[in-house]
Design a protein around this motif. Structure first.
Motif: not given
Length: 327
Positions: A1-11, A236-242
């Motif tokens: 699992m853990n296939s999450i989208p990329e981010r930009i670092k702002l915080a 759905n974005i991760m293409n995973e089920t839970l």
């Protein structure tokens, strides 16, 4: 699992966790800790910037130069969006629920300083037509040569939810460093994305905590449905089920008070009391109601099975200033 989208670092991350020694002692219940997500930045302070790290990355990847979003007249999310666009050389348009005659203070003042375009709409139009209005603005901007990206209220959608999935990873790392386990995590719920992200992280990362939300508008059933929708969008974005059920979403109803962004004297008194007890200022719209709710639920015995509670301070300091008269 853990296939999450990329981010930009702002915080500014990770945000620190402190024990509320005197509040814990006063309530005589479990140990209460606070995660200082009010310290994610100054102009970008609060929980919304975690979500915007993912949302804005998607907008930039799509070649957008304009962000359109919506919120209440003192929306923390709108102010954070205005600050992010200025920082990144983009532009923003904020669709705010109001008549334009409100005092220009707090977040509304900062929006203007940051150069955001602001469109005021009635509460009725906001409730029924805000997405249509934002789509129309997007079309108008396209005619001017801009490519705009629409961010929903509170950046609470499938992509924004990953901000608090990452926060859950951060909390787990801090537990290791501190040698402590949080068996309850409490957040305010206004659009559902923060709760959704923490819950998603808890499930996927197999954390043993129970996640509680204190709703500041609508009711528990509304947010159970909304958070369930957000979780399915993210999966759905991760293409995973839970495997989860709506009944696992715990909403502590009963603390909306007079309504969204409207304060009861008891809530204001509690914010003042906590400020003088711990040197931490909550906001009247979200964290003030949520912590007031948590304190009441501790007194009622709702948390008697828990030892260590983590409350997430989602920011909102600028929202205190328009309420000066109430204090």
């Amino acid at each position: 699992m853990n296939s999450i989208p990329e981010r930009i670092k702002l915080a500014n991350l990770p945000t620190r966790i402190q024990k509320l020694e005197r509040l814990s002692e006063k309530l005589g219940g479990p140990n209460i800790f606070i995660k200082r997500d009010d310290e994610t930045g100054a102009e970008i302070s609060g929980n919304k910037i975690r979500k915007l790290e993912f949302t804005v990355k998607k907008a930039l990847d799509e070649g957008c130069d304009f962000l359109i979003t919506c919120g209440g007249i003192q929306s923390n999310h709108a102010r954070a969006t205005a600050a992010v666009t200025a920082k990144l050389g983009m532009k923003s348009c904020l669709v705010l629920r109001g008549n334009g005659k409100e005092n220009i203070d707090g977040n509304l003042f900062l929006n203007k300083v940051l150069g955001a375009k602001i469109k005021f709409i009635t509460p009725e139009a906001y409730k029924e037509k805000r997405m249509e209005i934002m789509e129309n603005i997007k079309e108008e901007l396209a005619k001017e040569g801009h490519k705009a990206y629409i961010i929903p209220e509170g950046a609470s959608d499938g992509i924004g939810t990953f901000g608090y999935y990452k926060a859950m990873e951060e909390i787990i790392e801090q537990e290791r460093e501190m040698g402590i386990n949080f068996d309850a995590i409490v957040v305010s719920v206004g659009s559902g994305g923060t709760y959704g992200g923490v819950f998603l992280g808890k499930k996927i990362l197999n954390h043993k905590s129970k996640i509680y939300g204190v709703n500041v508008c609508n009711d528990a059933e509304h947010f159970k449905r909304r958070i369930e929708e957000l979780l399915y969008e993210s999966l759905n974005i991760m293409n995973e089920t839970l495997d989860f059920t709506k009944d696992e979403i715990n909403i502590l109803d009963g603390y909306v008070g007079r309504g969204y962004a409207l304060s009861k004297p008891e809530e204001i008194d509690f914010i003042r009391e906590l400020a003088q007890l711990e040197g931490i200022i909550l906001d009247p719209v979200y964290t003030g109601k949520a912590m007031y709710g948590l304190a009441n639920e501790i007194k009622k015995g709702t948390f008697k099975e828990h030892q260590n509670i983590l409350f997430i301070h989602t920011g909102g300091l600028f929202g205190v200033f328009p309420k000066i008269d109430l204090f």
